[in-house]
Scaffold this motif. Structure first.
Motif, PDB file in Angstrom:
ATOM      1  N   CYS A 161       0.833  -1.207   0.000  1.00  0.00           N
ATOM      2  CA  CYS A 161       0.000   0.000   0.000  1.00  0.00           C
ATOM      3  C   CYS A 161       0.867   1.257   0.000  1.00  0.00           C
ATOM      4  O   CYS A 161       2.003   1.232   0.484  1.00  0.00           O
ATOM      5  CB  CYS A 161      -0.924   0.005   1.217  1.00  0.00           C
ATOM      6  N   LYS A 162       0.332   2.364  -0.530  1.00  0.00           N
ATOM      7  CA  LYS A 162       1.044   3.634  -0.577  1.00  0.00           C
ATOM      8  C   LYS A 162       0.142   4.754  -0.048  1.00  0.00           C
ATOM      9  O   LYS A 162      -1.046   4.805  -0.388  1.00  0.00           O
ATOM     10  CB  LYS A 162       1.486   3.970  -2.015  1.00  0.00           C
ATOM     11  N   LYS A 163       0.729   5.620   0.770  1.00  0.00           N
ATOM     12  CA  LYS A 163       0.022   6.784   1.307  1.00  0.00           C
ATOM     13  C   LYS A 163      -1.347   6.375   1.873  1.00  0.00           C
ATOM     14  O   LYS A 163      -2.367   7.034   1.605  1.00  0.00           O
ATOM     15  CB  LYS A 163      -0.144   7.855   0.226  1.00  0.00           C
ATOM     16  N   THR A 164      -1.344   5.313   2.623  1.00  0.00           N
ATOM     17  CA  THR A 164      -2.582   4.763   3.162  1.00  0.00           C
ATOM     18  C   THR A 164      -2.539   4.749   4.683  1.00  0.00           C
ATOM     19  O   THR A 164      -1.487   4.509   5.277  1.00  0.00           O
ATOM     20  CB  THR A 164      -2.816   3.341   2.618  1.00  0.00           C
ATOM     21  N   SER A 165      -3.672   5.013   5.307  1.00  0.00           N
ATOM     22  CA  SER A 165      -3.762   5.060   6.766  1.00  0.00           C
ATOM     23  C   SER A 165      -4.804   4.071   7.255  1.00  0.00           C
ATOM     24  O   SER A 165      -5.788   3.792   6.560  1.00  0.00           O
ATOM     25  CB  SER A 165      -4.131   6.470   7.246  1.00  0.00           C
ATOM     26  N   VAL A 166      -4.592   3.552   8.454  1.00  0.00           N
ATOM     27  CA  VAL A 166      -5.563   2.673   9.082  1.00  0.00           C
ATOM     28  C   VAL A 166      -5.742   3.102  10.537  1.00  0.00           C
ATOM     29  O   VAL A 166      -4.767   3.364  11.239  1.00  0.00           O
ATOM     30  CB  VAL A 166      -5.127   1.192   8.989  1.00  0.00           C
ATOM     31  N   VAL A 167      -6.987   3.230  10.943  1.00  0.00           N
ATOM     32  CA  VAL A 167      -7.330   3.588  12.320  1.00  0.00           C
ATOM     33  C   VAL A 167      -8.168   2.446  12.889  1.00  0.00           C
ATOM     34  O   VAL A 167      -9.157   2.036  12.266  1.00  0.00           O
ATOM     35  CB  VAL A 167      -8.129   4.909  12.375  1.00  0.00           C
ATOM     36  N   PHE A 168      -7.782   1.916  14.028  1.00  0.00           N
ATOM     37  CA  PHE A 168      -8.504   0.775  14.587  1.00  0.00           C
ATOM     38  C   PHE A 168      -8.580   0.901  16.104  1.00  0.00           C
ATOM     39  O   PHE A 168      -7.860   1.695  16.719  1.00  0.00           O
ATOM     40  CB  PHE A 168      -7.836  -0.533  14.184  1.00  0.00           C
ATOM     41  N   GLU A 169      -9.436   0.080  16.691  1.00  0.00           N
ATOM     42  CA  GLU A 169      -9.646   0.143  18.139  1.00  0.00           C
ATOM     43  C   GLU A 169      -8.786  -0.877  18.887  1.00  0.00           C
ATOM     44  O   GLU A 169      -7.843  -0.503  19.589  1.00  0.00           O
ATOM     45  CB  GLU A 169     -11.138  -0.081  18.442  1.00  0.00           C
ATOM     46  N   ASN A 170      -9.062  -2.171  18.740  1.00  0.00           N
ATOM     47  CA  ASN A 170      -8.333  -3.190  19.494  1.00  0.00           C
ATOM     48  C   ASN A 170      -8.008  -4.384  18.603  1.00  0.00           C
ATOM     49  O   ASN A 170      -8.848  -4.818  17.798  1.00  0.00           O
ATOM     50  CB  ASN A 170      -9.162  -3.677  20.692  1.00  0.00           C
ATOM     51  N   LEU A 171      -6.787  -4.915  18.761  1.00  0.00           N
ATOM     52  CA  LEU A 171      -6.363  -6.111  18.045  1.00  0.00           C
ATOM     53  C   LEU A 171      -5.927  -7.182  19.032  1.00  0.00           C
ATOM     54  O   LEU A 171      -5.294  -6.882  20.051  1.00  0.00           O
ATOM     55  CB  LEU A 171      -5.205  -5.803  17.098  1.00  0.00           C
ATOM     56  N   VAL A 172      -6.241  -8.429  18.703  1.00  0.00           N
ATOM     57  CA  VAL A 172      -5.817  -9.550  19.533  1.00  0.00           C
ATOM     58  C   VAL A 172      -4.370  -9.906  19.242  1.00  0.00           C
ATOM     59  O   VAL A 172      -3.589 -10.223  20.146  1.00  0.00           O
ATOM     60  CB  VAL A 172      -6.715 -10.780  19.288  1.00  0.00           C
ATOM     61  N   SER A 173      -3.956  -9.832  17.961  1.00  0.00           N
ATOM     62  CA  SER A 173      -2.623 -10.274  17.559  1.00  0.00           C
ATOM     63  C   SER A 173      -1.724  -9.113  17.147  1.00  0.00           C
ATOM     64  O   SER A 173      -0.937  -8.615  17.936  1.00  0.00           O
ATOM     65  CB  SER A 173      -2.731 -11.291  16.417  1.00  0.00           C
ATOM     66  N   SER A 174      -1.843  -8.657  15.888  1.00  0.00           N
ATOM     67  CA  SER A 174      -0.864  -7.674  15.399  1.00  0.00           C
ATOM     68  C   SER A 174      -1.413  -6.893  14.214  1.00  0.00           C
ATOM     69  O   SER A 174      -2.396  -7.290  13.579  1.00  0.00           O
ATOM     70  CB  SER A 174       0.421  -8.386  14.975  1.00  0.00           C
TER      71      SER A 174
END
Length: 418
Positions: free
Chosen positions: A317-330
């Motif tokens: 991916c390029k110039k991409t963002s991800v916003v998340f709350e909670n992850l179990v692994s990674s």
């Protein structure tokens, strides 16, 4: 003696790797059958070398072709199964299987085998991290594969120190065998056609098989086409492109990126977000604990993930963002450029591989997160101050290693004073 040493590897650690792969099953089992074919092809090649004098260049390339084809099939299987639950297993093999290309390396092929073994270590470490507490078979799987390449390195160092040794007393090599049937198609649907494999060391090994055809694509330049002999050509656009000053091998060209329509689908436990461009309102909602979000070749886009899920992967991916709350692994970044992530809750592990430019915004609950990076640059971690602002810390990229007599190596970080 040389051939017997190679067969000892096949009947020893490789056989153990194959047996454990069948126990694990699924993509790992299918992948191991391709690996067995690659080693069988090299065994046949070494048998020829031990009985015959070295053939001409064109014939030699034909003898190398079966092994090269098997290596290519192993790596294509990985590319076509990027959403596999055993993707790290497939990647560990695909990154290190070019070690069989040692037969083309001179004057020191043994270090090349070690280099390929090290190339797969990033993914074998992931397998150990994910499975050491769940299933010991996967730990034994890693040990058997690493042992296979370690013994291959020792075999090459002992029997072919400066390059592949051919028989000096044998006769001429027989005609190369006809090419075999192509490997069976993988059992899964190709979700990632057009994946970037430009960094694979085996590409050179595969391209040398062209032999005399390597120059067929070249065009003869006559005196009428040369601007220094034909002044009229200087007044308009040049009729041909200048030759690149970078080294090239044969007619290898940069892979063409296939443009595909954007997709946003859910396939069971997997959320597949692919080929998105300029989309900043992508929302993944209603996730479950065992779900995985997989983003592939997204550009200038933002994805928001609500809820708690297992993991998130950003691939190419390029110039991409991800916003998340909670992850179990990674959360994982693979072959990305200029990407950002922000965790609002908790994330145990952040993995960065072959990525240039990664901004990591942590939350107060994620200050204990582990950040694992490999072959990456321009990484920064932003830690919250408590007043809504962040403190930025660069992730080290430069190291100094010295030999400690009797103890091995000592590696320390070199801080950037600029």
């Amino acid at each position: 003696m040389s051939l017997q040493g190679f067969l000892d590897i096949v009947h020893g650690p490789l056989t153990q790797y194959l047996a454990i792969s069948q126990q694990i099953g699924g993509d790992v089992a299918h992948h191991s059958t391709l690996v067995k074919r690659a080693f069988d092809a090299q065994a046949e090649f070494l048998k020829t070398a031990s009985q015959c004098r070295q053939p001409g260049q064109n014939e030699l390339l034909q003898y190398l072709k079966p092994t090269s084809n098997e290596i290519e099939g192993i790596q294509q299987f990985r590319e076509k199964n990027r959403t596999s639950p055993f993707f790290n297993h497939l990647s560990a093999i695909s990154e290190s299987i070019p070690a069989l290309g040692w037969v083309t390396v001179s004057p020191a092929p043994a270090p090349y085998v070690k280099e390929m073994n090290d190339a797969g270590q990033f993914y074998t470490n992931r397998v150990l991290k994910d499975w050491k507490e769940k299933d010991k078979k996967h730990v034994d799987w890693v040990k058997s594969w690493v042992q296979t390449l370690t013994e291959l390195q020792a075999f090459v160092k002992q029997n072919h120190t400066t390059g592949l040794v051919w028989s000096k007393t044998g006769g001429s090599a027989p005609p190369p065998p006809p090419p075999g049937c192509p490997p069976p198609p993988p059992p899964t649907v190709d979700l990632t056609a057009g994946g970037d494999t430009s960094n694979d060391r085996s590409a050179l090994f595969a391209q040398i098989n062209q032999g005399a055809d390597i120059t067929k694509g070249l065009k003869k330049v006559s005196s009428e086409m040369q601007t220094h002999k034909n002044p009229a050509l200087r007044q308009g656009p040049a009729p041909f492109k200048p030759v690149s000053t970078k080294p090239t091998y044969g007619n290898i060209s940069a892979p063409t990126v296939v443009e595909k329509p954007p997709s946003f689908t859910r396939d069971g436990k997997k959320w597949l977000i692919e080929y998105q461009k300029g989309k900043h309102d992508l929302l993944v909602d209603g996730v479950e604990m065992n779900n995985v979000v997989y983003m592939f070749r997204c550009t200038d886009s933002t994805v928001t993930v609500k809820g708690k899920l297992n993991s998130i992967v950003l691939d190419s991916c390029k110039k991409t963002s991800v916003v998340f709350e909670n992850l179990v692994s990674s959360v994982e970044f693979i072959n990305c450029q200029s990407v950002q992530m922000q965790v609002l809750g908790k994330v145990p592990t952040i993995s960065i591989d072959k990525t240039d430019g990664c901004q990591i915004y942590l939350s107060p609950e994620s200050l204990e997160a582990e950040i694992v990076s490999s072959k990456s640059s321009e990484m920064n971690v932003l830690v919250p101050k408590g007043n809504g602002d962040y403190t930025e810390y660069p992730v080290p990229e430069q190291y100094k290693t010295v030999v400690v007599p009797g103890k091995g190596l000592n590696t320390s970080i070199i801080e950037n004073k600029g």
